[in-house]
Write an enzyme that holds these catalytic residues in place. Structure first.
Site, mmCIF file in Angstrom:
data_model
loop_
_atom_site.group_PDB
_atom_site.id
_atom_site.type_symbol
_atom_site.label_atom_id
_atom_site.label_comp_id
_atom_site.label_asym_id
_atom_site.label_seq_id
_atom_site.Cartn_x
_atom_site.Cartn_y
_atom_site.Cartn_z
ATOM 1 N N GLN A 255 1.395 25.084 29.318
ATOM 2 C CA GLN A 255 2.310 23.991 29.505
ATOM 3 C C GLN A 255 2.258 23.121 30.462
ATOM 4 O OE1 GLN A 255 4.561 24.071 26.373
ATOM 5 N NE2 GLN A 255 2.878 25.350 26.091
ATOM 6 N N GLU A 322 13.054 25.536 28.285
ATOM 7 C CA GLU A 322 12.761 25.245 26.731
ATOM 8 C C GLU A 322 11.951 26.394 26.175
ATOM 9 O OE1 GLU A 322 9.438 22.642 26.293
ATOM 10 O OE2 GLU A 322 9.726 22.381 24.249
ATOM 11 N N ASP A 356 3.679 27.085 19.641
ATOM 12 C CA ASP A 356 3.409 25.839 19.519
ATOM 13 C C ASP A 356 2.575 25.563 18.139
ATOM 14 O OD1 ASP A 356 4.324 25.125 21.804
ATOM 15 O OD2 ASP A 356 2.512 25.018 22.870
HETATM 16 N N1 NAD Z 1 10.076 19.534 23.922
HETATM 17 C C1 NAD Z 1 9.342 19.346 22.926
HETATM 18 O O1 NAD Z 1 9.726 20.178 22.001
HETATM 19 C C2 NAD Z 1 7.937 19.053 22.831
HETATM 20 C C3 NAD Z 1 7.036 19.088 21.960
HETATM 21 C C4 NAD Z 1 5.929 18.692 22.074
HETATM 22 C C5 NAD Z 1 5.571 17.823 23.131
HETATM 23 N N2 NAD Z 1 6.420 17.605 24.125
HETATM 24 C C6 NAD Z 1 6.231 16.696 25.294
HETATM 25 O O2 NAD Z 1 5.963 15.383 24.567
HETATM 26 C C7 NAD Z 1 5.474 14.483 25.515
HETATM 27 C C8 NAD Z 1 4.447 13.750 24.807
HETATM 28 O O3 NAD Z 1 4.190 12.306 25.600
HETATM 29 P P1 NAD Z 1 3.126 11.535 25.341
HETATM 30 O O4 NAD Z 1 3.214 10.580 26.597
HETATM 31 O O5 NAD Z 1 1.900 12.288 25.229
HETATM 32 O O6 NAD Z 1 3.315 10.723 24.145
HETATM 33 P P2 NAD Z 1 4.319 10.046 23.511
HETATM 34 O O7 NAD Z 1 3.974 9.727 22.156
HETATM 35 O O8 NAD Z 1 5.671 10.573 23.816
HETATM 36 O O9 NAD Z 1 4.465 8.636 24.660
HETATM 37 C C9 NAD Z 1 3.482 7.599 24.396
HETATM 38 C C10 NAD Z 1 4.239 6.399 24.298
HETATM 39 O O10 NAD Z 1 4.965 5.933 25.438
HETATM 40 C C11 NAD Z 1 5.013 4.773 25.621
HETATM 41 N N3 NAD Z 1 4.952 4.511 27.223
HETATM 42 C C12 NAD Z 1 4.029 4.987 28.019
HETATM 43 N N4 NAD Z 1 4.153 4.422 29.150
HETATM 44 C C13 NAD Z 1 5.419 3.741 29.261
HETATM 45 C C14 NAD Z 1 6.037 3.023 30.090
HETATM 46 N N5 NAD Z 1 5.696 3.062 31.498
HETATM 47 N N6 NAD Z 1 7.226 2.292 29.730
HETATM 48 C C15 NAD Z 1 7.468 2.399 28.496
HETATM 49 N N7 NAD Z 1 6.869 3.110 27.564
HETATM 50 C C16 NAD Z 1 5.838 3.667 27.798
HETATM 51 C C17 NAD Z 1 3.916 3.894 25.069
HETATM 52 O O11 NAD Z 1 4.373 3.420 23.788
HETATM 53 C C18 NAD Z 1 3.107 5.182 24.346
HETATM 54 O O12 NAD Z 1 2.430 4.936 23.001
HETATM 55 C C19 NAD Z 1 4.778 15.498 26.645
HETATM 56 O O13 NAD Z 1 5.776 15.146 27.752
HETATM 57 C C20 NAD Z 1 5.094 16.756 26.188
HETATM 58 O O14 NAD Z 1 5.361 17.661 27.063
HETATM 59 C C21 NAD Z 1 7.634 17.982 23.990
HETATM 60 N N1 HSO Z 2 4.436 22.961 24.049
HETATM 61 C C1 HSO Z 2 5.078 21.915 23.008
HETATM 62 C C2 HSO Z 2 6.649 21.970 23.258
HETATM 63 O O1 HSO Z 2 7.035 21.863 24.280
HETATM 64 C C3 HSO Z 2 4.511 21.720 21.672
HETATM 65 C C4 HSO Z 2 3.179 21.692 21.405
HETATM 66 C C5 HSO Z 2 2.546 21.012 20.389
HETATM 67 N N2 HSO Z 2 0.960 21.148 20.728
HETATM 68 C C6 HSO Z 2 0.941 21.965 21.479
HETATM 69 N N3 HSO Z 2 2.082 22.195 22.251
HETATM 70 ZN ZN ZN Z 3 2.252 23.215 24.050
#
Ligand code: NAD
Ligand code: HSO
Ligand code: ZN
Length: 427
Positions: A255, A322, A356
């Site tokens: 994670q 979570e 996941d």
């Molecule tokens: N809680 C859940 O169920 C779950 C599941 C899967 C992933 N996640 C989380 O999702 C997140 C994915 O994040 P990510 O960044 O890889 O992808 P994302 O698609 O959520 O965000 C990327 C986008 O954020 C925007 N961005 C980046 N910097 C910015 C700024 N300074 N100001 C405004 N907009 C901005 C851009 O448009 C970019 O395309 C991770 O934190 C991961 O831990 C959570």
């Molecule tokens: N752990 C994430 C939810 O917090 C989900 C995910 C997608 N791919 C891998 N992990």
């Molecule tokens: Zn994950």
């Protein structure tokens, strides 16, 4: 990693603080972008895609050709893995269908409840630091089972202005009706107001970084529902000497590698285990391709020693992780006592990665303490319950005078009349 020895309950909230920015900081940016997208539509979406994703584009929709190309690019091993995961996710979510509830509350008064799919939904698929095509399965599979009609998917474009082929492959496999190359705040704003290219939807689903999560929360002020705040990933493991230190370390890192703002915590009644896990984390970290990200997240992480399992359980419920992994001799105690967690993983052979990807449960889960008041995504997230009633002449005779009395007491004469007229017609 920060080691904490027997923290007193008074400091739990301080030591368990999430490493996220405050909502206020982000809200200013989110509000500005929402205003502009509401006024200018695609023009504003293009502006912010160029600022945040470094891409100039005027056409957001993914074409049939792009989907065909994506399908041809996916190796068969990955296609098979996606199929297996999809099947398990389907089985688990399909089993969540419930029977309609029907009751004759009093003779002649029939009440029932049925579920209906939400007609227009938006799925956000993260793509900033990793293209999470597994999230497509987690959202589109239950949406299809529920019977949602319009399923719009938004995901950020990569540096070449494309969406990762595996996201397109999974979306095509799961019945998504429109795919748009838009990410971040601008995608959520687009699905909230509707633009020339992005359809307005009734409910937005999906995880994302802090910007996406705050944007989803703001969307609710404009009449759009959301699944829940599903932000940066979190994992809390409770483990004792029955746990395998290498397994525990691997789960923590799984994670941590999501983002620098992920939070991973180990709570243990064994100081020996804490020492061993710490060493394992350091050695496993060395070979990770995403070492820099995981290392940063690990800096914020905590290894917490507590004197007994009851204290551990209280602390975990206070945090509301979570994901919650239990590797303890007393797993029944924790399973029965946990009230605040998104998803629970039990035993040495249940890695969080299973949830996941492929075990069948949903990985879109509440973070930031929202496990205290929100469920993770499930079949019901895509449906609304509607109630129906049919009252016979006998039925209105049975409840009519109660309605008249209550309406009169609330000072609502027209309500009373609607019953009185009918009762009179039956005299
Ligand atoms: N809680 C859940 O169920 C779950 C599941 C899967 C992933 N996640 C989380 O999702 C997140 C994915 O994040 P990510 O960044 O890889 O992808 P994302 O698609 O959520 O965000 C990327 C986008 O954020 C925007 N961005 C980046 N910097 C910015 C700024 N300074 N100001 C405004 N907009 C901005 C851009 O448009 C970019 O395309 C991770 O934190 C991961 O831990 C959570
Ligand atoms: N752990 C994430 C939810 O917090 C989900 C995910 C997608 N791919 C891998 N992990
Ligand atoms: Zn994950």
């Amino acid at each position: 990693m920060n080691k904490i020895d027997n923290p007193k309950p008074e400091i739990w909230s301080e030591i368990l603080k999430r490493p996220t920015k405050t909502v206020d900081d982000i809200e200013i940016t989110v509000k500005e972008i929402f205003k502009e997208v509401q006024r200018k539509g695609d023009e504003a979406v293009a502006k912010y895609t160029s600022i945040f994703d470094g891409i100039s584009q005027d056409n957001y929709e993914v074409s049939e050709e792009e989907i065909k190309e994506a399908i041809s690019l996916i190796p068969s091993e990955l296609k098979e893995a996606i199929e297996l995961a999809k099947e398990n996710i389907y089985k688990f979510h399909n089993a969540q269908k419930t029977e309609r509830v029907e009751v004759e509350t009093i003779e002649g008064v029939n009440c029932w409840q049925e579920k209906r799919p939400i007609q227009k939904i938006g799925l956000y698929i993260p793509g900033g630091t990793a293209p999470l095509f597994s999230t497509v399965l987690m959202l589109a599979v239950p949406a299809e089972i529920a019977g949602c009609k319009e399923i719009v998917l938004c995901s950020p474009p990569d540096k070449k202005g494309k969406i990762n082929p595996a996201i397109l492959y999974a979306a095509n496999l799961c019945g998504v009706t429109k795919i748009l190359k838009v990410g971040g705040i601008q995608a959520i704003a687009g699905m909230t107001f509707g633009t020339q290219s992005i359809p307005k939807v009734y409910k937005i689903f999906g995880p994302g970084n802090q910007f996406v999560t705050v944007a989803k929360q703001l969307a609710t002020q404009f009449g759009v529902a959301i699944d829940m705040p599903a932000g940066p990933s979190e994992l809390l493991i409770v483990a004792d000497d029955t746990a395998v230190p290498a397994f525990v370390a691997s789960d923590l890192l799984s994670q941590a590698e999501h983002g620098t703002d992920s939070q991973v915590i180990l709570v243990s009644t064994s100081k020996k285990l804490i020492e061993e896990v710490e060493k394992e984390v350091q050695s496993q970290l060395e070979v990770l391709p995403r070492k820099a990200i995981a290392e940063k997240a690990i800096e914020n992480s905590k290894l917490i020693y507590v004197e007994n399992d009851q204290i551990a359980l209280d602390l975990i419920n206070e945090y509301g992780p979570e994901h919650f992994i239990i590797c303890s001799e007393y797993d029944d105690f924790y399973c029965n006592g946990i009230v605040n967690a998104g998803s629970v993983f039990i035993g040495n052979y249940t890695p969080e990665s299973a949830g996941d990807y492929a075990s069948g449960t949903n990985h879109t889960l509440p973070t930031n303490g929202y496990a205290k008041n929100y469920s993770g995504v499930n079949l019901d997230s895509f449906m609304k319950s509607m109630t129906f009633q049919k009252i016979t002449k006998e039925g209105i005779l049975n409840i009519g005078s109660a309605i008249e009395t209550m309406a009169e007491a609330e000072g609502l004469q027209a309500h009373k009349n609607a019953v009185t007229l009918r009762l009179k017609s039956l005299e």
